[in-house]
Design a protein around this motif. Structure first.
Motif, PDB file in Angstrom:
ATOM      1  N   ALA A  81     -15.663 102.242  12.359  1.00 40.43           N
ATOM      2  CA  ALA A  81     -16.826 102.271  11.462  1.00 40.43           C
ATOM      3  C   ALA A  81     -18.094 101.863  12.204  1.00 40.43           C
ATOM      4  CB  ALA A  81     -16.587 101.351  10.265  1.00 40.43           C
ATOM      5  N   LEU A  82     -18.013 100.880  13.083  1.00 41.99           N
ATOM      6  CA  LEU A  82     -19.197 100.479  13.852  1.00 41.99           C
ATOM      7  C   LEU A  82     -19.646 101.578  14.802  1.00 41.99           C
ATOM      8  CD1 LEU A  82     -18.640  96.719  14.782  1.00 41.99           C
ATOM      9  CD2 LEU A  82     -20.468  97.689  13.395  1.00 41.99           C
ATOM     10  N   ARG A  83     -18.695 102.278  15.389  1.00 44.94           N
ATOM     11  CA  ARG A  83     -19.052 103.366  16.316  1.00 44.94           C
ATOM     12  C   ARG A  83     -19.719 104.532  15.586  1.00 44.94           C
ATOM     13  NH1 ARG A  83     -13.937 102.052  18.646  1.00 44.94           N
ATOM     14  NH2 ARG A  83     -12.971 103.784  17.553  1.00 44.94           N
ATOM     15  N   SER A  84     -19.425 104.700  14.291  1.00 48.43           N
ATOM     16  CA  SER A  84     -19.961 105.843  13.557  1.00 48.43           C
ATOM     17  C   SER A  84     -21.329 105.573  12.923  1.00 48.43           C
ATOM     18  CB  SER A  84     -18.972 106.283  12.477  1.00 48.43           C
ATOM     19  OG  SER A  84     -18.902 105.303  11.457  1.00 48.43           O
ATOM     20  N   VAL A  85     -21.801 104.334  12.932  1.00 51.38           N
ATOM     21  CA  VAL A  85     -23.089 104.008  12.318  1.00 51.38           C
ATOM     22  C   VAL A  85     -24.207 104.660  13.119  1.00 51.38           C
ATOM     23  CG1 VAL A  85     -24.698 102.134  11.793  1.00 51.38           C
ATOM     24  CG2 VAL A  85     -22.271 101.851  11.317  1.00 51.38           C
ATOM     25  N   GLN A  86     -25.150 105.310  12.420  1.00 51.47           N
ATOM     26  CA  GLN A  86     -26.241 106.019  13.072  1.00 51.47           C
ATOM     27  C   GLN A  86     -27.414 105.111  13.429  1.00 51.47           C
ATOM     28  OE1 GLN A  86     -25.969 109.322  13.950  1.00 51.47           O
ATOM     29  NE2 GLN A  86     -23.864 108.930  13.295  1.00 51.47           N
ATOM     30  N   GLY A  87     -27.696 104.137  12.596  1.00 54.86           N
ATOM     31  CA  GLY A  87     -28.865 103.282  12.822  1.00 54.86           C
ATOM     32  C   GLY A  87     -28.468 101.888  13.262  1.00 54.86           C
ATOM     33  N   PRO A  88     -29.386 100.945  13.063  1.00 52.53           N
ATOM     34  CA  PRO A  88     -29.100  99.570  13.461  1.00 52.53           C
ATOM     35  C   PRO A  88     -28.070  98.920  12.541  1.00 52.53           C
ATOM     36  CG  PRO A  88     -31.240  99.705  12.377  1.00 52.53           C
ATOM     37  CD  PRO A  88     -30.723 101.118  12.521  1.00 52.53           C
ATOM     38  N   GLY A  92     -24.754  98.476   7.997  1.00 54.08           N
ATOM     39  CA  GLY A  92     -25.271  99.634   8.724  1.00 54.08           C
ATOM     40  C   GLY A  92     -25.217 100.831   7.815  1.00 54.08           C
ATOM     41  N   ASP A  93     -26.174 101.724   7.928  1.00 58.43           N
ATOM     42  CA  ASP A  93     -26.231 102.909   7.059  1.00 58.43           C
ATOM     43  C   ASP A  93     -26.202 102.506   5.582  1.00 58.43           C
ATOM     44  OD1 ASP A  93     -26.278 104.486   9.343  1.00 58.43           O
ATOM     45  OD2 ASP A  93     -24.133 104.971   9.256  1.00 58.43           O
ATOM     46  N   ASP A  94     -26.903 101.404   5.236  1.00 54.89           N
ATOM     47  CA  ASP A  94     -27.049 100.932   3.844  1.00 54.89           C
ATOM     48  C   ASP A  94     -25.753 100.509   3.166  1.00 54.89           C
ATOM     49  OD1 ASP A  94     -29.831 101.187   3.816  1.00 54.89           O
ATOM     50  OD2 ASP A  94     -29.668 103.327   3.359  1.00 54.89           O
ATOM     51  N   ARG A  95     -24.771 100.079   3.955  1.00 56.09           N
ATOM     52  CA  ARG A  95     -23.529  99.561   3.376  1.00 56.09           C
ATOM     53  C   ARG A  95     -22.873  98.638   4.394  1.00 56.09           C
ATOM     54  NH1 ARG A  95     -19.213 102.499   5.608  1.00 56.09           N
ATOM     55  NH2 ARG A  95     -19.955 104.243   6.842  1.00 56.09           N
ATOM     56  N   TYR A  96     -21.911  97.839   3.925  1.00 57.95           N
ATOM     57  CA  TYR A  96     -21.154  97.011   4.854  1.00 57.95           C
ATOM     58  C   TYR A  96     -20.120  97.901   5.542  1.00 57.95           C
ATOM     59  CZ  TYR A  96     -23.212  92.861   2.741  1.00 57.95           C
ATOM     60  OH  TYR A  96     -24.084  91.900   2.291  1.00 57.95           O
ATOM     61  N   VAL A  97     -20.130  97.866   6.869  1.00 58.52           N
ATOM     62  CA  VAL A  97     -19.248  98.750   7.634  1.00 58.52           C
ATOM     63  C   VAL A  97     -18.163  97.992   8.394  1.00 58.52           C
ATOM     64  CG1 VAL A  97     -20.939 100.598   7.865  1.00 58.52           C
ATOM     65  CG2 VAL A  97     -20.863  98.772   9.579  1.00 58.52           C
ATOM     66  N   ALA A  98     -18.371  96.709   8.637  1.00 56.28           N
ATOM     67  CA  ALA A  98     -17.406  95.910   9.396  1.00 56.28           C
ATOM     68  C   ALA A  98     -17.778  94.442   9.210  1.00 56.28           C
ATOM     69  CB  ALA A  98     -17.431  96.299  10.879  1.00 56.28           C
ATOM     70  N   ALA A  99     -17.068  93.594   9.906  1.00 54.71           N
ATOM     71  CA  ALA A  99     -17.372  92.160   9.903  1.00 54.71           C
ATOM     72  C   ALA A  99     -17.269  91.657  11.337  1.00 54.71           C
ATOM     73  CB  ALA A  99     -16.410  91.406   8.993  1.00 54.71           C
ATOM     74  N   ALA A 100     -17.923  90.539  11.569  1.00 57.60           N
ATOM     75  CA  ALA A 100     -17.870  89.885  12.881  1.00 57.60           C
ATOM     76  C   ALA A 100     -17.531  88.425  12.651  1.00 57.60           C
ATOM     77  CB  ALA A 100     -19.206  90.000  13.608  1.00 57.60           C
ATOM     78  N   GLU A 101     -16.742  87.882  13.552  1.00 60.40           N
ATOM     79  CA  GLU A 101     -16.363  86.478  13.446  1.00 60.40           C
ATOM     80  C   GLU A 101     -16.799  85.735  14.707  1.00 60.40           C
ATOM     81  OE1 GLU A 101     -12.146  84.771  12.535  1.00 60.40           O
ATOM     82  OE2 GLU A 101     -12.782  86.102  10.899  1.00 60.40           O
TER      83      GLU A 101
END
Length: 195
Positions: free
Chosen positions: A33-40, A75-84
Motif C-alpha cells: 500500500a505504501l508503494r502504491s501511494v501517488q502523493g506524500p 496517503g491519497d486521502d486515506r490511511y494506507v499503512a502504519a509505522a511503529e
C-alpha cells in the motif's frame, strides 16, 4: 467529547519521517500500500503502544509496559499503512511499517471512541498471550503516555480480529473484560483417565 490524543515524542516522529523519505533508512521494503501511494504520506494519530504480559495480577491491579508509538500513515486521502517506533538506549528509533486488518480496525475504533461522552486518552494495548490488540481508552486524559496502570474504569475496545469469545469493537470496562481474558488464559482441567 473528542479524544485527548497525545503528541508523540519529536524524535519518534522524526524517525518515521526519515523512514518515509529514505527507502535505505529501513531494513525492510515498504508495504504494498505504501508503494502504491501517488502523493506524500504523513504520520497521523500517534498512539502510545503498551503490552500487557500478565492478565492475572496481584492486588495492585494489572500493569502494562510501554513499548513504543504507533502512527497511522495517511496517503491519497486515506490511511494506507502504519509505522511503529520503539525506545532504544540511544533514543527513539523507527521499527517497521505494516498494514493488515488492525489498520482499518484502529481507524474504526478511534471513530467510535470520538462519539463517547467521556473524555479519554487513546492508547493501544497488546495482549500477546491472547493474540489480541485493543484500543485502550485511558480515563485520565492528562496522564503521561508511559503510565502503566490499567484502571478498572478504563475502557478496552478489542480490535478485529478479536479472540474467540471476545467481541471486536465492543467497549468493555477493564473490570468487565479482565475476568474474560483471565478465563481464556486459564488451562482447562485435565479429565481423569477412564476406568
Amino acid at each position: 467529547m473528542p479524544l485527548h490524543v497525545l503528541q508523540a515524542p519529536a524524535p519518534a516522529v522524526r524517525s518515521v519521517l526519515a523512514a518515509l523519505s529514505s527507502p535505505t533508512a529501513v531494513r525492510e521494503d515498504r508495504t504494498p500500500a505504501l508503494r502504491s501511494v501517488q502523493g506524500p504520506v504523513s504520520p497521523e494519530s500517534p498512539l502510545p503502544l503498551h503490552v500487557l504480559d500478565q492478565v492475572v495480577t496481584d492486588d495492585s491491579g494489572p500493569r502494562t509496559r510501554p513499548t513504543g508509538w504507533r502512527f497511522l500513515l495517511r496517503g491519497d486521502d486515506r490511511y494506507v499503512a502504519a509505522a511503529e517506533t520503539l525506545l532504544t538506549p540511544d533514543g527513539w528509533a523507527f521499527s517497521h511499517f505494516f498494514e493488515g486488518p488492525y489498520l482499518s480496525s484502529t481507524e474504526l475504533a478511534l471513530r467510535q471512541a470520538e462519539s463517547f461522552p467521556t473524555p479519554f486518552q487513546p492508547r493501544l494495548l497488546s495482549v500477546p498471550a491472547l493474540y489480541m490488540l485493543t484500543l485502550w481508552l485511558h480515563g485520565d486524559p492528562e496522564a503521561d503516555a508511559s503510565s502503566t496502570a490499567l484502571a478498572p474504569t478504563d475502557v478496552l475496545m478489542p480490535l478485529a480480529p478479536a479472540p474467540p469469545g471476545i467481541t471486536a469493537h465492543r467497549p468493555y470496562r477493564v473490570a468487565e473484560l479482565l475476568p474474560v481474558m483471565t478465563l481464556r488464559l486459564t488451562p482447562a482441567p485435565l479429565l481423569g483417565s477412564p476406568a
